[in-house]
Design an enzyme around this catalytic site. Structure first.
Site, PDB file in Angstrom:
ATOM      1  N   GLU A 252       0.996  -1.275   0.122  1.00 56.28           N
ATOM      2  CA  GLU A 252       0.016  -0.087   0.131  1.00 56.28           C
ATOM      3  C   GLU A 252       0.837   1.219  -0.029  1.00 56.28           C
ATOM      4  O   GLU A 252       1.556   1.567   1.091  1.00 56.28           O
ATOM      5  CB  GLU A 252      -1.023   0.109   1.259  1.00 56.28           C
ATOM      6  CG  GLU A 252      -1.912  -1.113   1.249  1.00 56.28           C
ATOM      7  CD  GLU A 252      -3.053  -0.935   0.192  1.00 56.28           C
ATOM      8  OE1 GLU A 252      -3.278   0.019  -0.423  1.00 56.28           O
ATOM      9  OE2 GLU A 252      -3.328  -1.951  -0.233  1.00 56.28           O
ATOM     10  N   CYS A 286      -2.076   9.593   2.768  1.00 56.73           N
ATOM     11  CA  CYS A 286      -1.691   9.015   1.328  1.00 56.73           C
ATOM     12  C   CYS A 286      -2.702   9.095   0.122  1.00 56.73           C
ATOM     13  O   CYS A 286      -2.447   9.179  -1.028  1.00 56.73           O
ATOM     14  CB  CYS A 286      -1.351   7.473   1.410  1.00 56.73           C
ATOM     15  SG  CYS A 286      -2.867   6.373   1.927  1.00 56.73           S
TER      16      CYS A 286
END
Length: 511
Positions: A252, A286
């Protein structure tokens, strides 16, 4: 400064201690019998820990659903009983507002936990599949097996959420887990090491506190799955280490998430939603919109609306607002501060290195060659890049690495759908920011440079499960099998074709 390796010790709830690895501690009897101790097997300080967890997994301890549910419920107690500790630790680490900390680190984690507990018995069931004519009397199914001993490496920006959400799926799938919180968010790291370990079975779950050097040694061990959240550069290191053991990974990562704003939109609503998404957690998210793409005319309309939204949310001096966080560390502060040289500071721009404060900032007239457009910002800065139209915005997006998220704002759903259909990204959200990750029903993950794999809800359970294809045949009825045995004949081939062939269904065109 890197933190020393600490090992979890199983203690009653509320214990709050993890004992550092040392021979003197063992000799003094400080480590109770049955606790996990890392030995220098094969010269690696973590080999003993991994071996201990592997032995527990091979014993079958984690396989019963009742055991998995008990461990998941223990995680729920951790979130509830240590709620205040979590809020305080994240505030100390990065000035995270308690509202944001509760929403992301506690509420969304509870949602994932409850969704898993509500559905685990269904997810874990064998999945029966279609059969051909020969196997009609047999059992064909997909068994959801745990991988074994898995490693979860979490980042610092959402240090509880991005650790617990994959952990929930790993436990639900029946794995043993080594948990590595980020050493950068040191107060939360200490909380996890000292308190989370009190709730989980130490035979099957361990927390390792480690810096870069120790994590490198940890990765030398064979794991059955590695789940990493962090930057693309470190993701490559993780993947290289995993490749030595042919270990599957979920990465991720991140990237520069574009936000296209068309000329036909509600400017006030766009500004409010973009400001919230960009400056949530002081921009250290993010999936935050990394930059805005819009026309010159929209930039002129958007600027006062962005200023109004920033003032509404954080007051005339955001530095004094209890609802605006700080940059996590000095190194990160200096990196983000350097990006302020891009374009023209239209809003904000104030900094305080001692407080690690960077004001909510909007940069106008940013060029693609400017520093702010060369890396993921990961801070409270929003550049605006001018494009002529939607086609140019799409070309701009497609000329760069595929991001973790793409955002598109327009009152015309055709425009939003065009951006969706003509681009590629990990996730997509039309007419809002961040909100797609609040749904456990949607997969979350990157593509290309922004990551590999997906999770959230059932997708996390599937990520940590090996889908094992199984066929259990009848011991009798041997005559059915005769056509496949030598000596081969044309008649046997005809029978095999008739019983094994999958024919394409007919198509019908409506006139």
């Amino acid at each position: 400064m890197q933190q020393p390796l600490q090992l979890p010790v199983q203690q009653p709830p509320g214990c709050g201690k993890s004992i550092p690895l040392s021979t003197s501690a063992v000799a003094a009897g400080a480590i109770p019998k049955g606790s996990v101790v890392c030995s220098n097997v094969s010269g690696n300080p973590y080999a003993g820990l991994v071996s201990h967890l592997r032995a527990a997994w091979l014993s079958g301890k984690t396989r019963p659903l009742e055991y998995r549910v008990a461990q998941l419920e223990a995680l729920g107690r951790f979130l509830e009983e240590k709620k205040q500790d979590i809020l305080e630790a994240t505030a100390l680490d990065m000035g995270k507002p308690s509202f944001e900390a509760y929403f992301t680190e506690i509420l969304l984690c509870k949602n994932e936990l409850h969704d898993t507990l509500n559905n685990l018995s269904h997810w874990a069931k064998d999945e029966h599949v279609d059969k051909n004519l020969v196997t009609q009397l047999d059992s064909a199914f997909i068994r959801k097996d745990p991988y074994g001993v898995v490693l979860i490496i979490a980042p610092w920006n959402y240090p509880i959420h991005l650790l617990l959400v994959p952990l929930i799926g790993a436990i639900a799938a029946g794995n043993c887990v080594v948990i590595k919180p980020s050493e950068i968010s040191k107060n939360t790291e200490r909380l996890v090491a000292e308190m989370l370990t009190c709730y989980l079975d130490s035979d099957c779950f361990a927390v390792v506190t480690a810096g870069v050097e120790e994590t490198t040694r940890l990765l030398e061990n064979k794991f059955d799955y590695i789940f990493f959240t962090g930057s693309p550069s470190v993701g490559r290191i993780i993947m290289t280490a995993a490749a030595k053991h042919l270990t599957p990974v979920t990465l991720e990562l991140g990237g520069k998430n574009p936000c296209y704003v068309s000329d036909t939109c509600d400017v006030q609503n766009v500004a409010r939603r973009v400001v919230w998404g960009r400056f949530f957690n002081a921009g250290q998210t993010c999936i935050a919109p990394d930059y805005v793409l819009c026309s010159v005319e929209m930039q002129e309309k958007l600027m006062p609306a962005l200023r109004e939204a920033i003032t509404e949310y954080f007051g005339s001096n955001p530095r004094e607002s209890p609802d605006f966080g700080r940059i996590v560390g000095d190194k990160q502060f200096r990196r983000v501060q350097a990006l302020l040289s891009s374009g023209r500071v239209a809003i904000g721009g104030q900094t305080d290195e001692k407080e690690r404060y960077i004001a909510p900032t909007v940069l106008a007239d940013v060029q693609p060659s400017d520093p702010a457009m060369q890396e993921e910002i990961f801070g409270p800065i929003l550049p605006i890049v001018v494009v002529a139209n939607m086609d140019e915005a799409i070309d701009f997006i497609n000329a760069r690495p595929r991001p973790l998220a793409i955002y598109a704002f327009s009152c015309d759903s055709k425009v939003v759908n065009q951006v969706l259909e003509r681009t590629s990204s990990g996730g997509f959200c039309g007419n809002d920011t961040l909100m797609h990750v609040t749904l456990t029903s949607l997969p979350f993950g990157g593509i290309g440079n922004s990551g590999l794999g997906k999770y959230h809800g059932k997708f996390t359970f599937d990520t940590f499960s090996h889908h094992r294809g199984c066929l259990h045949r009848n011991m009798g009825l041997e005559a059915i099998n005769s056509p496949r045995y030598p000596p081969y004949t044309q008649q046997k081939l005809g029978l095999m074709t008739a019983t094994f062939e999958i024919k394409r269904k007919g198509t019908c065109t409506l006139l």
